[in-house]
Enzyme design. Structure first.
Site, short mmCIF file in Angstrom:
data_model
loop_
_atom_site.label_atom_id
_atom_site.label_comp_id
_atom_site.label_asym_id
_atom_site.label_seq_id
_atom_site.Cartn_x
_atom_site.Cartn_y
_atom_site.Cartn_z
N SER A 73 41.94 40.55 39.07
CA SER A 73 43.27 40.05 38.71
C SER A 73 43.31 39.71 37.23
O SER A 73 42.28 39.42 36.61
CB SER A 73 43.63 38.83 39.56
OG SER A 73 42.69 37.80 39.36
N ASP A 74 44.50 39.76 36.70
CA ASP A 74 44.69 39.38 35.31
C ASP A 74 46.13 38.92 35.13
O ASP A 74 47.01 39.29 35.91
CB ASP A 74 44.41 40.56 34.36
CG ASP A 74 44.27 40.09 32.93
OD1 ASP A 74 43.22 39.49 32.61
OD2 ASP A 74 45.21 40.27 32.14
#
Length: 199
Positions: A73-74
């Protein structure tokens, strides 16, 4: 008839906030920290940056754990089309909050679920629009001294005291702002065969 055992689940993140969110799903998982270059590419849109980095993080973990299902995730924050990352210092955090006060910014919370066994990935970008209160310089400095949010995009920890900086949050997923959109993730996990509410 025997069922196929589920692969190991790995959260590819150093964030304690993402780990706490994933724990809500009551799944057994491990944590591994990806080591990638998070610099945006020239001309890359915020959504594209967030999606690319979430995939790259998952791929970096898959190289070490090819038998696992990996969550990458980012999060990328944009204000007036300009990307804003983690401040890293008090002065940069103050600058970010001054720019955002009384205004609306967009968080792109990207998610990747990568099956290390097949190389197949599922990707999603969940957007959250956040409006900041019209904060005084004194309020900004007091908040920064108390919470030291130098490791989060936008310099405001919505899972902590930073929620007091906000006047409005608009999103399809209330967990996206913290950095791990659980509604999208549960959908991806279901497609990968993870049962929820199994007897």
């Amino acid at each position: 008839m025997t069922s196929t055992p589920l692969p190991r689940l790995i959260l590819g993140s150093s964030s304690p906030y993402r780990r706490e969110l994933l724990e809500r799903l009551r799944l057994t998982f491990e944590v591994a920290v990806p080591d990638i270059n998070e610099t945006p590419l020239a001309g890359e849109s915020p959504e594209a940056t967030a999606l690319r980095l979430s995939l790259n993080k998952a791929q970096a973990i898959a190289q070490r754990h090819p038998d696992a299902l990996i969550i990458g995730s980012d999060q990328v924050l944009t204000l007036d089309g300009r990307q804003m990352g983690k401040p890293g210092s008090h002065d940069k955090a103050r600058e970010q909050l001054r720019l955002m006060r009384g205004r609306t910014a967009t968080f792109h919370s990207a998610l990747c679920l990568l099956d290390g066994r097949t190389g197949q990935s599922q990707l999603a970008d969940v957007q959250t629009r956040v409006t900041m209160r019209d904060l005084t310089d004194a309020e900004i400095d007091a908040y920064l001294r108390l919470e030291k949010p130098y490791d989060v995009a936008g310099s405001a920890k919505s899972e902590g005291l930073g929620i007091a900086l906000l006047s409005r949050v608009e999103s399809d997923d209330p967990t996206a702002l913290v950095g791990l959109p659980l509604i999208a993730l549960t959908s991806m996990l279901r497609q990968s065969g993870y049962p929820f509410f199994a007897a």
